[in-house]
Design a protein around this motif. Sequence first.
Motif, PDB file in Angstrom:
ATOM      1  N   PHE A   1      44.488  34.390  47.530  1.00  0.00           N
ATOM      2  CA  PHE A   1      43.978  33.735  48.737  1.00  0.00           C
ATOM      3  C   PHE A   1      44.290  32.255  48.666  1.00  0.00           C
ATOM      4  O   PHE A   1      43.892  31.591  47.713  1.00  0.00           O
TER       5      PHE A   1
ATOM      6  N   THR B   1      43.302  29.113  49.700  1.00  0.00           N
ATOM      7  CA  THR B   1      42.201  28.391  50.333  1.00  0.00           C
ATOM      8  C   THR B   1      42.417  26.890  50.178  1.00  0.00           C
ATOM      9  O   THR B   1      43.293  26.457  49.425  1.00  0.00           O
TER      10      THR B   1
ATOM     11  N   VAL C   1      43.167  31.359  45.042  1.00  0.00           N
ATOM     12  CA  VAL C   1      42.268  32.288  44.360  1.00  0.00           C
ATOM     13  C   VAL C   1      43.087  33.505  43.940  1.00  0.00           C
ATOM     14  O   VAL C   1      43.596  34.243  44.787  1.00  0.00           O
TER      15      VAL C   1
ATOM     16  N   ALA D   1      42.789  36.689  43.140  1.00  0.00           N
ATOM     17  CA  ALA D   1      41.764  37.736  43.179  1.00  0.00           C
ATOM     18  C   ALA D   1      42.227  38.973  42.410  1.00  0.00           C
ATOM     19  O   ALA D   1      41.441  39.620  41.729  1.00  0.00           O
TER      20      ALA D   1
ATOM     21  N   GLU E   1      32.581  43.676  37.011  1.00  0.00           N
ATOM     22  CA  GLU E   1      31.493  42.959  37.666  1.00  0.00           C
ATOM     23  C   GLU E   1      31.869  42.580  39.088  1.00  0.00           C
ATOM     24  O   GLU E   1      33.026  42.663  39.485  1.00  0.00           O
ATOM     25  N   SER E   2      30.886  42.082  39.790  1.00  0.00           N
ATOM     26  CA  SER E   2      31.122  41.566  41.130  1.00  0.00           C
ATOM     27  C   SER E   2      32.157  40.447  41.082  1.00  0.00           C
ATOM     28  O   SER E   2      32.104  39.586  40.210  1.00  0.00           O
ATOM     29  N   GLY E   3      33.138  40.512  41.960  1.00  0.00           N
ATOM     30  CA  GLY E   3      34.141  39.457  42.020  1.00  0.00           C
ATOM     31  C   GLY E   3      35.328  39.679  41.118  1.00  0.00           C
ATOM     32  O   GLY E   3      36.217  38.843  41.037  1.00  0.00           O
ATOM     33  N   SER E   4      35.384  40.842  40.453  1.00  0.00           N
ATOM     34  CA  SER E   4      36.492  41.045  39.520  1.00  0.00           C
ATOM     35  C   SER E   4      37.769  41.502  40.214  1.00  0.00           C
ATOM     36  O   SER E   4      38.798  41.641  39.573  1.00  0.00           O
ATOM     37  N   GLY E   5      37.710  41.766  41.529  1.00  0.00           N
ATOM     38  CA  GLY E   5      38.929  42.096  42.259  1.00  0.00           C
ATOM     39  C   GLY E   5      39.082  43.564  42.595  1.00  0.00           C
ATOM     40  O   GLY E   5      40.151  44.001  43.033  1.00  0.00           O
ATOM     41  N   LYS E   6      38.017  44.334  42.461  1.00  0.00           N
ATOM     42  CA  LYS E   6      38.112  45.774  42.733  1.00  0.00           C
ATOM     43  C   LYS E   6      38.393  46.037  44.215  1.00  0.00           C
ATOM     44  O   LYS E   6      39.318  46.776  44.558  1.00  0.00           O
ATOM     45  N   SER E   7      37.583  45.430  45.084  1.00  0.00           N
ATOM     46  CA  SER E   7      37.769  45.674  46.514  1.00  0.00           C
ATOM     47  C   SER E   7      39.098  45.130  47.014  1.00  0.00           C
ATOM     48  O   SER E   7      39.750  45.740  47.859  1.00  0.00           O
ATOM     49  N   ILE E   8      39.480  43.981  46.483  1.00  0.00           N
ATOM     50  CA  ILE E   8      40.740  43.397  46.945  1.00  0.00           C
ATOM     51  C   ILE E   8      41.909  44.288  46.512  1.00  0.00           C
ATOM     52  O   ILE E   8      42.895  44.433  47.239  1.00  0.00           O
TER      53      ILE E   8
ATOM     54  N   PRO F   1      43.327  34.112  54.671  1.00  0.00           N
ATOM     55  CA  PRO F   1      44.485  33.469  54.045  1.00  0.00           C
ATOM     56  C   PRO F   1      44.995  34.228  52.822  1.00  0.00           C
ATOM     57  O   PRO F   1      45.669  33.641  51.991  1.00  0.00           O
TER      58      PRO F   1
ATOM     59  N   GLU G   1      32.588  51.625  45.958  1.00  0.00           N
ATOM     60  CA  GLU G   1      31.154  51.651  45.695  1.00  0.00           C
ATOM     61  C   GLU G   1      30.411  52.500  46.731  1.00  0.00           C
ATOM     62  O   GLU G   1      29.522  52.003  47.415  1.00  0.00           O
TER      63      GLU G   1
ATOM     64  N   HIS H   1      30.608  49.405  39.945  1.00  0.00           N
ATOM     65  CA  HIS H   1      30.294  48.599  38.771  1.00  0.00           C
ATOM     66  C   HIS H   1      29.278  49.345  37.909  1.00  0.00           C
ATOM     67  O   HIS H   1      28.663  48.790  37.028  1.00  0.00           O
TER      68      HIS H   1
ATOM     69  N   LEU I   1      38.181  31.763  39.814  1.00  0.00           N
ATOM     70  CA  LEU I   1      39.513  32.364  39.947  1.00  0.00           C
ATOM     71  C   LEU I   1      40.567  31.371  40.434  1.00  0.00           C
ATOM     72  O   LEU I   1      41.743  31.679  40.477  1.00  0.00           O
TER      73      LEU I   1
HETATM   74  N1  LIG Z   1      38.853  35.777  52.041  1.00  0.00           N
HETATM   75  C1  LIG Z   1      38.767  35.336  50.799  1.00  0.00           C
HETATM   76  N2  LIG Z   1      39.035  34.047  50.518  1.00  0.00           N
HETATM   77  C2  LIG Z   1      38.936  33.582  49.258  1.00  0.00           C
HETATM   78  N3  LIG Z   1      38.612  34.337  48.206  1.00  0.00           N
HETATM   79  C3  LIG Z   1      38.343  35.620  48.407  1.00  0.00           C
HETATM   80  C4  LIG Z   1      38.397  36.198  49.710  1.00  0.00           C
HETATM   81  N4  LIG Z   1      38.068  37.506  49.621  1.00  0.00           N
HETATM   82  C5  LIG Z   1      37.824  37.722  48.311  1.00  0.00           C
HETATM   83  N5  LIG Z   1      37.992  36.618  47.583  1.00  0.00           N
HETATM   84  C6  LIG Z   1      37.797  36.480  46.141  1.00  0.00           C
HETATM   85  O1  LIG Z   1      38.418  37.539  45.504  1.00  0.00           O
HETATM   86  C7  LIG Z   1      37.672  37.899  44.345  1.00  0.00           C
HETATM   87  C8  LIG Z   1      37.624  39.404  44.222  1.00  0.00           C
HETATM   88  O2  LIG Z   1      36.844  39.930  45.251  1.00  0.00           O
HETATM   89  P1  LIG Z   1      36.527  41.486  45.366  1.00  0.00           P
HETATM   90  O3  LIG Z   1      35.861  41.670  46.672  1.00  0.00           O
HETATM   91  O4  LIG Z   1      37.741  42.266  45.090  1.00  0.00           O
HETATM   92  O5  LIG Z   1      35.473  41.690  44.217  1.00  0.00           O
HETATM   93  P2  LIG Z   1      34.811  43.062  43.783  1.00  0.00           P
HETATM   94  O6  LIG Z   1      35.280  43.347  42.427  1.00  0.00           O
HETATM   95  O7  LIG Z   1      35.041  44.095  44.813  1.00  0.00           O
HETATM   96  O8  LIG Z   1      33.291  42.644  43.729  1.00  0.00           O
HETATM   97  P3  LIG Z   1      31.999  43.415  44.277  1.00  0.00           P
HETATM   98  O9  LIG Z   1      31.514  44.248  43.144  1.00  0.00           O
HETATM   99  O10 LIG Z   1      31.062  42.290  44.558  1.00  0.00           O
HETATM  100  O11 LIG Z   1      32.394  44.166  45.469  1.00  0.00           O
HETATM  101  C9  LIG Z   1      36.301  37.296  44.489  1.00  0.00           C
HETATM  102  O12 LIG Z   1      36.116  36.367  43.455  1.00  0.00           O
HETATM  103  C10 LIG Z   1      36.325  36.580  45.796  1.00  0.00           C
HETATM  104  O13 LIG Z   1      35.780  35.307  45.664  1.00  0.00           O
END
Ligand SMILES: Nc1ncnc2c1ncn2[C@@H]1O[C@H](COP(=O)(O)OP(=O)(O)OP(=O)(O)O)[C@@H](O)[C@H]1O
Lengths: 334, 330
Positions: free
Chosen positions: B16, B18, B23, B25, B44-51, B63, B182, B215, B280
């Motif tokens: 991303f 920004t 970032v 991700a 954990e939360s924020g580790s990039g699974k959803s992305i 972005p 999840e 998670h 990140l």
């Molecule tokens: N639109 C965005 N702009 C900037 N950073 C982003 C954006 N979307 C996600 N991120 C960053 O990407 C990283 C990974 O996000 P992701 O949603 O993949 O986490 P996750 O592992 O699915 O966490 P969770 O368990 O909370 O769902 C996060 O640190 C988040 O800050």
Amino acid sequence: MVSYIVRRFLMTIPVLLGVSILAFSLIHMIPGDPARSMLGSKANEEQLMQLREELRLNDPYIAQYGSFLGDLTTGDLGTSVKSKEPVAEELQNRLPATVELSLFAMLLATVIGVLAGVIAAVKQYSWFDNLSMTGALLGVSIPIFWLGLMMIWLFSVKLQWLPASGRLSTGTELETITNFFLLDSILTLNWEAFSDAFVHLLMPGIALGTIPMAIIARMTRSSMLEVMNQDYIRTADAKGLASYLVVFQHALKNAFLPVLTVIGLQFGFLLGGAVLTETIFSWPGVGRYVLQSILGRDYPVVQGTILVIAIMFVFVNLLTDIMYKFIDPRISFD
Amino acid sequence: MEQEPILSVSNLHTQFHTKSGIVKAVDGVSFDIRPGETLGIVGESGSGKSITAMSIMRLIKDPGKIAKGDIMFKGESLLSKSNREMRAIRGDRISMVFQDPMTSLNPVFTVEKQMVETIRAHRNVSKKQAVDRAVELLDLVGIPSARSRLKSYPHEFSGGMRQRVMIALALSCDPEVLIADEPTTALDVTIQAQILELLQRLQKELGMAIIMITHDLGVVAEVCERVMVMYAGKPVEFAHVHELFDHPKHPYTWGLIGSIPKIVKEKVRLEPIQGLPPDLRALPKGCSFAPRCKHAMDQCLEVDPALLEESDNHHVRCLLYEEKEKVVTS
Ligand SMILES: Nc1ncnc2c1ncn2[C@@H]1O[C@H](COP(=O)(O)OP(=O)(O)OP(=O)(O)O)[C@@H](O)[C@H]1O
Ligand code: SF4
Ligand SMILES: [Mg+2]
């Protein structure tokens, strides 16, 4: 749903009563003697007595209000002090002119405003977004009379494309049924009158619709931006739906609720606020009528007109509430 | 004999851009998944699974963008597909179930409309056929009196039922890959178990591959065959589920496993991992986990470890396992 509409309808009764009390009190809020203020200093005692008698100003307030309400239920809105014509009759001709103009302005404002707002949101920070939102910012701050006069100068005087005043050109024949000219010309299949009435509507419609259009565009944009980030939009994308369905169905239907509120409110204001536009474009509507009667201290006319406008405001609100329900199933029926 | 993978992600980088920096991700994720298999992604939360999941669906919005790597689906790169081709795949061949069933369905449309439009987006069927299919799907996911429930709005269902609707929606067109991000996190425990059971049953019946993002290692233990552990956008450990639980190798995985509440002789042991995930936008030089790692060595701050195959099909990204001399010389 039906029971909701009925209940919501009944709820307007106290509001309408309140409105009638306000309109009634108007005449008593004038400092000094209402009869003298209406007739001016040249009037003699006999004329004053006669007017007081006509307006029942000598009765106790309660009795006055009672007969005022009684007259209302028979459709009697009082009589003009100046022309001695019944106010209801005058409004019958003028109200459709104002409503037609307001509806046209609102339609213009809604269609263009919503479309611009949606595109601006979907293409956030694009040139279109910047341009349309700058336009909207100008739009809310533009003085209507200035805009109206500029349009007349450009389109009527210079280019001679559009008529500057009235609802129809002299010489255009139209058999009036409802006094909504567009509707009447359709009903009588009179296409010449239709296009004539339409071009007469254009400039006053734009002048009147500019501010609501700007407000609607901004509201739509911010509401769409919020909705486009919702999880269900992500779901709609993940289902493989075409983008136009995602934007115009899934997002817009949700984003439309706050916009609808704005449309309802703006429409109410338009009905009352057409004074300037009608004056500039010599539009034979309620706005000009009420302005003339305020200047001429013709209080029964002011009273009757305000009452009618307030009633329309109440019903536009009612309609908005009912539409809200149609759009959002989560709103409970109680 | 092992089947060909249906989906392979290789060296995926999603970033991303920004105002405050890039970032990272997802930063070098690779995995394969075969038909009928369930792959877990934990972290954990924020580790990039959803992305990671959204990248596979090509639903990353500005972005963000996929900066590097490739995603192959049935031998074709998804990254080189046009938007139109991608839309035809989404919801049809690859579909997704999201975390929060309360917000993932559109509140102003009936379940019928939301299902029928999905079916008709991908199949050339009449409205009536689509409705019949929707009834069949709701039946399949265990929603009682399916036909009459079609006319309901999402808010008229409980959380668990709504997640069943989401699953039915995702299964509309018999997808080959189902990404479940999840799917049970927002539900209470008994409902969680039901939904997981449902997914397993459906997988057996329909034979799709499932990517299970969570998670919750409990979920992983229950449904997955192989697991990828992610930390700060990178896979740090990758193994079969039994191998992972029996012989976890990465210090972060130790922490994760330690943080499952274990009831041993009526004594509850809870060991959350100390500290926070790194920023990140400015990853530390060396191992991303070093600031929180109890086993960090000097060279961990200098050398970024590679994901290496430590033992059979067990990959780990940690300097503890890199050959001594390699560590010393680098
Ligand atoms: N639109 C965005 N702009 C900037 N950073 C982003 C954006 N979307 C996600 N991120 C960053 O990407 C990283 C990974 O996000 P992701 O949603 O993949 O986490 P996750 O592992 O699915 O966490 P969770 O368990 O909370 O769902 C996060 O640190 C988040 O800050
Ligand atoms: S490389 Fe070092 S810091 Fe990173 S996990 Fe292994 S031991 Fe810990
Ligand atoms: Mg997530």
